[in-house]
Scaffold this active site. Structure first.
Site, PDB file in Angstrom:
ATOM      1  N   GLY A  13       0.937  -1.224  -0.317  1.00 25.37           N
ATOM      2  CA  GLY A  13      -0.091   0.049  -0.141  1.00 25.37           C
ATOM      3  C   GLY A  13       0.930   1.190  -0.116  1.00 25.37           C
ATOM      4  O   GLY A  13       2.124   1.180  -0.598  1.00 25.37           O
ATOM      5  N   ASN A  14       0.446   2.277   0.181  1.00 25.51           N
ATOM      6  CA  ASN A  14       0.915   3.657   0.513  1.00 25.51           C
ATOM      7  C   ASN A  14       2.511   3.656   1.266  1.00 25.51           C
ATOM      8  O   ASN A  14       3.425   3.840   0.691  1.00 25.51           O
ATOM      9  CB  ASN A  14      -0.085   4.615   1.107  1.00 25.51           C
ATOM     10  CG  ASN A  14       0.327   6.124   0.926  1.00 25.51           C
ATOM     11  OD1 ASN A  14       0.298   6.909   1.913  1.00 25.51           O
ATOM     12  ND2 ASN A  14       0.896   6.395  -0.265  1.00 25.51           N
ATOM     13  N   GLY A  16       3.953   0.929   2.675  1.00 28.05           N
ATOM     14  CA  GLY A  16       4.421  -0.463   2.204  1.00 28.05           C
ATOM     15  C   GLY A  16       5.836   0.020   0.988  1.00 28.05           C
ATOM     16  O   GLY A  16       6.585  -0.612   0.976  1.00 28.05           O
ATOM     17  N   PHE A  98      -5.975  -7.091   8.344  1.00 28.21           N
ATOM     18  CA  PHE A  98      -5.667  -8.466   7.255  1.00 28.21           C
ATOM     19  C   PHE A  98      -4.630  -9.439   7.958  1.00 28.21           C
ATOM     20  O   PHE A  98      -4.139 -10.377   7.398  1.00 28.21           O
ATOM     21  CB  PHE A  98      -5.256  -7.880   5.946  1.00 28.21           C
ATOM     22  CG  PHE A  98      -6.235  -7.083   5.199  1.00 28.21           C
ATOM     23  CD1 PHE A  98      -7.497  -7.662   5.273  1.00 28.21           C
ATOM     24  CD2 PHE A  98      -5.859  -5.805   4.850  1.00 28.21           C
ATOM     25  CE1 PHE A  98      -8.564  -6.670   4.575  1.00 28.21           C
ATOM     26  CE2 PHE A  98      -6.738  -5.019   4.227  1.00 28.21           C
ATOM     27  CZ  PHE A  98      -8.307  -5.442   4.101  1.00 28.21           C
ATOM     28  N   LYS A 205      -1.877   6.698  18.347  1.00 28.63           N
ATOM     29  CA  LYS A 205      -1.808   7.931  17.618  1.00 28.63           C
ATOM     30  C   LYS A 205      -2.857   8.070  16.352  1.00 28.63           C
ATOM     31  O   LYS A 205      -3.497   9.213  16.221  1.00 28.63           O
ATOM     32  CB  LYS A 205      -0.490   7.975  16.826  1.00 28.63           C
ATOM     33  CG  LYS A 205      -0.465   8.834  15.793  1.00 28.63           C
ATOM     34  CD  LYS A 205      -0.464   8.038  14.381  1.00 28.63           C
ATOM     35  CE  LYS A 205      -0.912   8.911  13.201  1.00 28.63           C
ATOM     36  NZ  LYS A 205      -1.054   8.040  12.154  1.00 28.63           N
TER      37      LYS A 205
HETATM   38  N1  LIG Z   1       0.364   5.313   4.856  1.00 23.31           N
HETATM   39  C1  LIG Z   1       0.990   6.016   5.913  1.00 23.31           C
HETATM   40  O1  LIG Z   1       1.632   7.102   5.680  1.00 23.31           O
HETATM   41  C2  LIG Z   1       1.414   5.091   6.819  1.00 23.31           C
HETATM   42  C3  LIG Z   1       0.744   4.184   7.206  1.00 23.31           C
HETATM   43  N2  LIG Z   1       1.135   3.106   8.164  1.00 23.31           N
HETATM   44  C4  LIG Z   1       0.691   2.137   8.642  1.00 23.31           C
HETATM   45  O2  LIG Z   1       0.878   0.970   7.626  1.00 23.31           O
HETATM   46  C5  LIG Z   1       0.041  -0.158   7.669  1.00 23.31           C
HETATM   47  C6  LIG Z   1      -0.149  -0.342   6.075  1.00 23.31           C
HETATM   48  O3  LIG Z   1      -0.855   0.862   5.650  1.00 23.31           O
HETATM   49  P1  LIG Z   1      -0.473   1.501   4.023  1.00 23.31           P
HETATM   50  O4  LIG Z   1       0.636   0.799   3.566  1.00 23.31           O
HETATM   51  O5  LIG Z   1      -0.822   2.907   4.071  1.00 23.31           O
HETATM   52  O6  LIG Z   1      -1.750   0.521   3.278  1.00 23.31           O
HETATM   53  P2  LIG Z   1      -2.913   1.262   2.562  1.00 23.31           P
HETATM   54  O7  LIG Z   1      -4.133   1.718   3.222  1.00 23.31           O
HETATM   55  O8  LIG Z   1      -2.179   2.634   1.539  1.00 23.31           O
HETATM   56  O9  LIG Z   1      -3.417   0.294   1.318  1.00 23.31           O
HETATM   57  C7  LIG Z   1      -4.172  -0.688   1.613  1.00 23.31           C
HETATM   58  C8  LIG Z   1      -3.491  -2.059   1.180  1.00 23.31           C
HETATM   59  O10 LIG Z   1      -4.050  -3.435   1.737  1.00 23.31           O
HETATM   60  C9  LIG Z   1      -3.922  -4.083   0.718  1.00 23.31           C
HETATM   61  N3  LIG Z   1      -5.020  -5.131   0.805  1.00 23.31           N
HETATM   62  C10 LIG Z   1      -6.540  -5.118   0.567  1.00 23.31           C
HETATM   63  N4  LIG Z   1      -7.238  -6.055   0.857  1.00 23.31           N
HETATM   64  C11 LIG Z   1      -6.405  -7.068   1.318  1.00 23.31           C
HETATM   65  C12 LIG Z   1      -6.319  -8.174   2.081  1.00 23.31           C
HETATM   66  N5  LIG Z   1      -7.637  -8.816   1.906  1.00 23.31           N
HETATM   67  N6  LIG Z   1      -5.273  -8.771   2.441  1.00 23.31           N
HETATM   68  C13 LIG Z   1      -4.210  -8.242   2.339  1.00 23.31           C
HETATM   69  N7  LIG Z   1      -4.124  -6.832   2.091  1.00 23.31           N
HETATM   70  C14 LIG Z   1      -5.200  -6.379   1.335  1.00 23.31           C
HETATM   71  C15 LIG Z   1      -4.072  -3.387  -0.738  1.00 23.31           C
HETATM   72  O11 LIG Z   1      -3.681  -4.132  -1.871  1.00 23.31           O
HETATM   73  C16 LIG Z   1      -3.205  -2.214  -0.258  1.00 23.31           C
HETATM   74  O12 LIG Z   1      -1.802  -2.690  -0.474  1.00 23.31           O
HETATM   75  C17 LIG Z   1      -1.168   0.398   8.325  1.00 23.31           C
HETATM   76  O13 LIG Z   1      -1.143  -0.140   9.837  1.00 23.31           O
HETATM   77  C18 LIG Z   1      -0.872   2.051   8.488  1.00 23.31           C
HETATM   78  O14 LIG Z   1      -1.539   2.315   9.818  1.00 23.31           O
HETATM   79  C19 LIG Z   1       2.168   3.626   9.202  1.00 23.31           C
HETATM   80  C20 LIG Z   1       3.004   4.635   9.063  1.00 23.31           C
HETATM   81  C21 LIG Z   1       2.657   5.629   7.897  1.00 23.31           C
HETATM   82  O1  LIG Z   2       0.656   6.789  10.733  1.00 24.21           O
HETATM   83  C1  LIG Z   2       0.843   7.714   9.767  1.00 24.21           C
HETATM   84  C2  LIG Z   2       2.197   8.608   9.703  1.00 24.21           C
HETATM   85  O2  LIG Z   2       3.086   7.975  10.780  1.00 24.21           O
HETATM   86  C3  LIG Z   2       0.045   7.963   8.587  1.00 24.21           C
HETATM   87  O3  LIG Z   2      -1.234   8.149   9.139  1.00 24.21           O
HETATM   88  P1  LIG Z   2      -2.372   8.209   8.407  1.00 24.21           P
HETATM   89  O4  LIG Z   2      -3.022   6.861   8.356  1.00 24.21           O
HETATM   90  O5  LIG Z   2      -3.408   8.987   9.252  1.00 24.21           O
HETATM   91  O6  LIG Z   2      -2.152   8.866   7.145  1.00 24.21           O
END
Ligand SMILES: NC(=O)C1=CN([C@@H]2O[C@H](COP(=O)(O)OP(=O)(O)OC[C@H]3O[C@@H](n4cnc5c(N)ncnc54)[C@H](O)[C@@H]3O)[C@@H](O)[C@H]2O)C=CC1
Ligand SMILES: O=C(CO)COP(=O)(O)O
Length: 372
Positions: A13-14, A16, A98, A205
């Site tokens: 995702g974003n 990852g 997930f 957070k």
């Molecule tokens: N986006 C950010 O800025 C940040 C996110 N995080 C944390 O990272 C973790 C992942 O977030 P993101 O990478 O932002 O994801 P995201 O919200 O951008 O994307 C969702 C992801 O989930 C996948 N997905 C959808 N259905 C699924 C399933 N059934 N099984 C497995 N994967 C599935 C999608 O393909 C996609 O890769 C979260 O816990 C988030 O809180 C932590 C720091 C920063």
């Molecule tokens: O955890 C995050 C930044 O550290 C991302 O937060 P949001 O999911 O609210 O964009």
């Protein structure tokens, strides 16, 4: 010489994808790592083409991190079990809902000597109470899991804007290796020997970020936000003390603590979606489906999980901010109740001598010069 350490990132995702950019560069530059970085992609079609194929051909995750080029050594793999074959380090970065399913699919496919690093912000609950996401992974795969949490909005990290992060790791040598794998000139890693508190900071957070959206949706000011940051931090500290007593309060001054709360206030998805919630009258479920293009919202779900745990323990009154955030975001409580909650919050210290039960701080020295 030991064979090079192979790394797999589970989740594209974003965040990852953004971390794949950093780790991809690092494994190519540093001898101890294998050159190739595998990136598990939960397969989906984008404009009639498989996302994994698009990433491998264009080196861009056009859906979750458009406009950012990944290093050529990042290889997208849609088969979860194949993605971890022979890997020594598994980096978990999928939405927390997930995790159990993904771990179930990974059983028996993971090297017995592998280690994990979780970037997942969230919690789970079961009949015994709170369950950390890192523990779910550890229990399911029988590998030790460290965590990485901080003020790390993925789009900013991908654009190489400077930030800090915190790795929580109990093994010193592993901590050094994880830092080598993750640090970049614009991404400063600090390693601490504490996992649980670091992880819970990251999860909580996201709940506080929802409060940020509520206060702005109510057209309150920056002073209100400051109050939410302070009281949110107090509840965060108290919550962690409740489940993991005796943790060093210094953790809250790391990127995973106060910095991530402030970062979540600025431009995070939880904040932005809560603003939409406040102005549109739509539910978070509907907004996620309509506006987030496949991304997943963590804050309201985590608020519900935290609330359920507090309710089971009969402790809602001691965590009025977390409780109000859940009730407003999922149970239809009027948003303006948040202001009443801030006004009457039990953490207001207006006693002359206040021995704080959780922080073990005194608001004034016990023997001040004016003491009788
Ligand atoms: N986006 C950010 O800025 C940040 C996110 N995080 C944390 O990272 C973790 C992942 O977030 P993101 O990478 O932002 O994801 P995201 O919200 O951008 O994307 C969702 C992801 O989930 C996948 N997905 C959808 N259905 C699924 C399933 N059934 N099984 C497995 N994967 C599935 C999608 O393909 C996609 O890769 C979260 O816990 C988030 O809180 C932590 C720091 C920063
Ligand atoms: O955890 C995050 C930044 O550290 C991302 O937060 P949001 O999911 O609210 O964009």
């Amino acid at each position: 010489m030991a064979p090079p350490t192979k790394v797999t990132i589970i989740g594209s995702g974003n965040w990852g994808t953004a971390i794949a950019k950093i780790v991809g560069h690092n494994v190519r530059r540093r001898e101890r790592f294998d050159n190739e970085l595998r990136l598990f992609v939960y397969e989906e079609m984008v404009d009639g083409k498989k996302l994994s194929e698009i990433i491998n051909e264009t080196h861009e995750n056009v859906k979750y991190l458009p406009g950012v080029r990944l290093p050529d050594n990042v290889v997208a793999v849609p088969d979860i079990r194949a993605s971890v074959k022979d890997s020594d380090i598994l980096v978990f970065v999928i939405p927390h809902q997930f995790v159990k399913n993904i771990c179930g699919q990974l059983k028996g496919a993971v090297k017995s000597t592998a280690i994990g690093l979780s970037l997942i912000k969230g919690v789970d609950i079961n009949e015994t109470g709170l369950v950390l996401i890192s523990s779910i992974i550890e229990d399911a795969l029988a590998i030790p899991v460290s965590v990485l949490m901080g003020a790390n909005l993925a789009n900013e990290v991908a654009q190489e804007k400077f930030c800090e992060t915190t790795i929580g790791c109990k093994d010193k040598d592993v901590g050094v290796m994880l830092k080598e794998m993750c640090q970049a000139p614009y991404f400063r890693v600090a390693v601490v020997d504490e996992v649980e508190a670091v992880e819970l900071c990251g999860a909580l957070k996201n709940v506080i970020a929802v409060a940020a959206g509520i206060t702005d949706g109510l057209d309150q000011g920056d002073n209100t936000k400051a109050a939410v940051i302070r009281l949110g931090l107090m509840e965060m500290i108290k919550f962690i003390e409740l489940f993991y007593p005796g943790r060093d309060k210094w953790i809250f001054l790391q990127s995973c603590g106060i910095a991530d709360i402030i970062g979540g206030y600025c431009n995070g998805t939880n904040y932005k979606m809560t603003m939409q919630f406040m102005t549109s009258g739509k539910s978070f479920v509907q907004l996620e489906r309509e506006l987030m293009n496949g991304q997943k919202l963590q804050g309201p779900t985590t608020a519900a999980e935290v609330y359920e745990m507090l309710k089971n323990k009969g402790m809602e009154d001691q965590f009025p901010l977390f409780t109000a955030i859940h009730r407003i975001s999922s149970e239809g409580m009027p948003a303006k109740e948040l202001i009443k909650c801030l006004m009457h919050h039990p953490e207001h210290m207006d006693k002359e001598y206040h021995e704080h039960p959780f922080l073990h701080l005194r608001s004034v020295p016990a023997t001040s010069p004016t003491s009788p």
